[in-house]
Motif scaffolding. Sequence first.
Motif, PDB file in Angstrom:
ATOM      1  N   ILE A  24       0.841  -1.203   0.000  1.00  0.00           N
ATOM      2  CA  ILE A  24       0.000   0.000   0.000  1.00  0.00           C
ATOM      3  C   ILE A  24       0.874   1.249   0.000  1.00  0.00           C
ATOM      4  O   ILE A  24       0.660   2.205  -0.745  1.00  0.00           O
ATOM      5  CB  ILE A  24      -0.931  -0.001   1.232  1.00  0.00           C
ATOM      6  N   LYS A  25       1.912   1.207   0.849  1.00  0.00           N
ATOM      7  CA  LYS A  25       2.820   2.347   0.920  1.00  0.00           C
ATOM      8  C   LYS A  25       3.513   2.583  -0.418  1.00  0.00           C
ATOM      9  O   LYS A  25       3.620   3.722  -0.877  1.00  0.00           O
ATOM     10  CB  LYS A  25       3.816   2.105   2.054  1.00  0.00           C
ATOM     11  N   ALA A  67       2.320   6.765  -6.555  1.00  0.00           N
ATOM     12  CA  ALA A  67       1.254   7.599  -7.114  1.00  0.00           C
ATOM     13  C   ALA A  67       1.496   9.071  -6.781  1.00  0.00           C
ATOM     14  O   ALA A  67       1.408   9.947  -7.652  1.00  0.00           O
ATOM     15  CB  ALA A  67      -0.107   7.150  -6.566  1.00  0.00           C
ATOM     16  N   GLY A  68       1.847   9.340  -5.513  1.00  0.00           N
ATOM     17  CA  GLY A  68       2.082  10.729  -5.088  1.00  0.00           C
ATOM     18  C   GLY A  68       3.242  11.354  -5.850  1.00  0.00           C
ATOM     19  O   GLY A  68       3.145  12.480  -6.351  1.00  0.00           O
ATOM     20  N   ALA A  75       5.618  14.855 -10.140  1.00  0.00           N
ATOM     21  CA  ALA A  75       6.485  14.999 -11.313  1.00  0.00           C
ATOM     22  C   ALA A  75       5.656  15.422 -12.527  1.00  0.00           C
ATOM     23  O   ALA A  75       6.087  16.260 -13.333  1.00  0.00           O
ATOM     24  CB  ALA A  75       7.209  13.682 -11.589  1.00  0.00           C
ATOM     25  N   PHE A  76       4.452  14.857 -12.640  1.00  0.00           N
ATOM     26  CA  PHE A  76       3.559  15.200 -13.751  1.00  0.00           C
ATOM     27  C   PHE A  76       3.207  16.686 -13.703  1.00  0.00           C
ATOM     28  O   PHE A  76       3.297  17.393 -14.712  1.00  0.00           O
ATOM     29  CB  PHE A  76       2.284  14.342 -13.667  1.00  0.00           C
ATOM     30  N   PHE A  92      -3.068  18.020  -0.758  1.00  0.00           N
ATOM     31  CA  PHE A  92      -2.035  17.150  -1.312  1.00  0.00           C
ATOM     32  C   PHE A  92      -0.786  17.165  -0.441  1.00  0.00           C
ATOM     33  O   PHE A  92      -0.122  16.135  -0.265  1.00  0.00           O
ATOM     34  CB  PHE A  92      -1.708  17.554  -2.756  1.00  0.00           C
ATOM     35  N   LEU A  93      -0.489  18.325   0.139  1.00  0.00           N
ATOM     36  CA  LEU A  93       0.640  18.401   1.073  1.00  0.00           C
ATOM     37  C   LEU A  93       0.395  17.460   2.257  1.00  0.00           C
ATOM     38  O   LEU A  93       1.297  16.731   2.682  1.00  0.00           O
ATOM     39  CB  LEU A  93       0.820  19.840   1.555  1.00  0.00           C
ATOM     40  N   GLY A  94      -0.830  17.463   2.748  1.00  0.00           N
ATOM     41  CA  GLY A  94      -1.186  16.561   3.842  1.00  0.00           C
ATOM     42  C   GLY A  94      -1.031  15.117   3.415  1.00  0.00           C
ATOM     43  O   GLY A  94      -0.514  14.271   4.157  1.00  0.00           O
TER      44      GLY A  94
END
Lengths: 104, 569
Positions: B218-219, B225-226, B231-232, B373-375
């Motif tokens: 999961i990690k 993904a993050g 980068a995207f 997103f930072l969270g």
Amino acid sequence: MAATALDIEKNPKFQELVATRKTLGWTLSAAMLAIYFGFILLVAFNKDLGNLLGIPLAAGSVTTVGIVVGLFVIVSAFVLTGIYVLRANARYDELTRQIVEESK
Amino acid sequence: MSRIKSLFSGASVTGAALVALASPAFADAIAGGGEKQATNWTAIGMFAVFIVFTLGITYWAAKRTRSAAQFYTAGGGITGFQNGLAIAGDYMSAASFLGISGLVYTSGFDGLIYSVGWLVGWPIVTFLIAEPLRNLGKFTFADVASFRFQQTPIRVMAACGTLVTVAFYLIAQMVGAGSLIKLLFGLDYTYAVIIVGVLMIVYVTFGGMVATTWVQIIKACLLLAGATFMAFMVLAKFGFSPEALFAKATEVHPKKLAIMQPGSLISSPLSAISLGLALMFGTAGLPHILMRFFTVSDAKAARKSVFYATGFIGYFYILTFIIGFGAIVLVSTDPAYLDAGLLAKGKTAIEAIRGTSNMAAIDLAGAVGGDIFLGFISAVAFATILAVVSGLTLAGASAISHDLYATVFKNGKANEQDEIRVSKIATIVLGVVAVVLGIVFEKQNVAFMVGLAFSIAASCNFPVLLMSMMWRGMTTRGAVYGGFFGLTSALVGVIFSPAVWEVTLGHAKGSAAFQISNPALFSMTIAFFGIWLFSKLDRSARAKADMAGFDAQYVRSQTGIGASGASAH
């Protein structure tokens, strides 16, 4: 009766499996070592090499030879692993299956 | 040489010199740095979701973790793809995410040198280790290293190698976790370390390898993904042209074009090669990584899993490079992320980032995805630490219960339920010790510990494992002497290195006996030579038995005949 370890070692298929896999494994390992330590030495001696890694890819670009070489090392690690896995899937698994079958 | 000395120093002072930040160990143990931040409720909320979810998985896993095989290796029921993700999850630490992107942020190209070093061990694992390891072993790498030898001495040696490696890696992770969580969540250091310790004990004791594997999977998915999203978003701002991104970065970075070429990170070839050896072969000797190969059904799945893992890890390091450059462009140009006090003191915008360069990736998350997103990325960083420490603790507990208790102490006749109980007790003890040491070492510079763990893995675990599988002539005595010499010389080499002798112990600069950043070049040589010499000199009856056992071991290692397969579910 099941074959002993010594019997299996005499099986030509076993010898082929071991010999080809050993050659491939060590060749690819040597390639990875050469690529990685080549990269490290290029970095270490960059100044003596006239800042080779700092040369722009094209006139006016900021992307340098070094960036491409670094990416190449990362991609080569994946590609070399892929070559091994493809060869192993294609040949070694089948040989192994036959050896196991013949030794029953 | 003076620049090389700081390679391993990883000074924990905020705003430390760039060279110190460039320490490899820094890249894996975020030592100190940064004041406590305001409590970040978004991040804590996201992390709470992760905890609830993983505890749910642990509850599910606990019901299927009845046998020793389930506890140690998830019954061999993990697929190659899942294991590839789990290996990546076990290996990509929070620090390689934050540390390497931070290093790229401060030094550009030099960050790439590290990414490469952490990756190149994987192909070697594929070519030489993964398949025979899976064919010979059951639960721990000591199963393989001791296959045809006298059990007690090899098991004790392998358990020492495992526990010392795990201990140093674990302390570095715990101290890093405490500092990071203080920084990201605004939680107190002590609480942060205790939370990590308790969660890791719960995952491992109740869910064993099944839960640990899923936490790692999961990690890995969350982290990949993050990082992909970041980068995207960075590349999207530059029309997906890396050249445009680099051009803007060289414009705003105070080092200008120098960030596109090697800087001061490597200046002594000898030190660089020694460090490279430690990274490359240390990877192939890390007990928690080796253990992952027993979770799949056969050699084919083991081979596939390293292939996937190499792909994920390589991809991830390319992302961290883009993220680092993204941070140069988007973070160092935004006063909201900078410390006005440091700027006033004449620091450059790059140096003045709040909470050291480790925050570069986190701040970039805020810059491209806002507070939510930072969270998310902060929570992922926390989850990342949990996944790594859980894998480490499970490997350490297995060495105690399977190698020491069941094989040495009980002579291989331990009752399975007793063995599982011992491993659970060992997990709790290791967890408590890790928390206590994490708190004790709070103010200490522990950055050298990850480098030390890699050196020991490369100089003790790896030579014994490799030679036991490849060399007919190795004997019990050769393995034990070679392994302990490797272990000792790596330890001594690190203690008398500039990073520990001068920086940590405070002796005069230049007084360290070994002026080299990492002892692997010498300690690995000593280990291999020791194995060879003491095996050659060994004329005992045991030596004959050791060599006579090679044929059976060799056939099994190559074909998997007689290997322990996936157990019943």
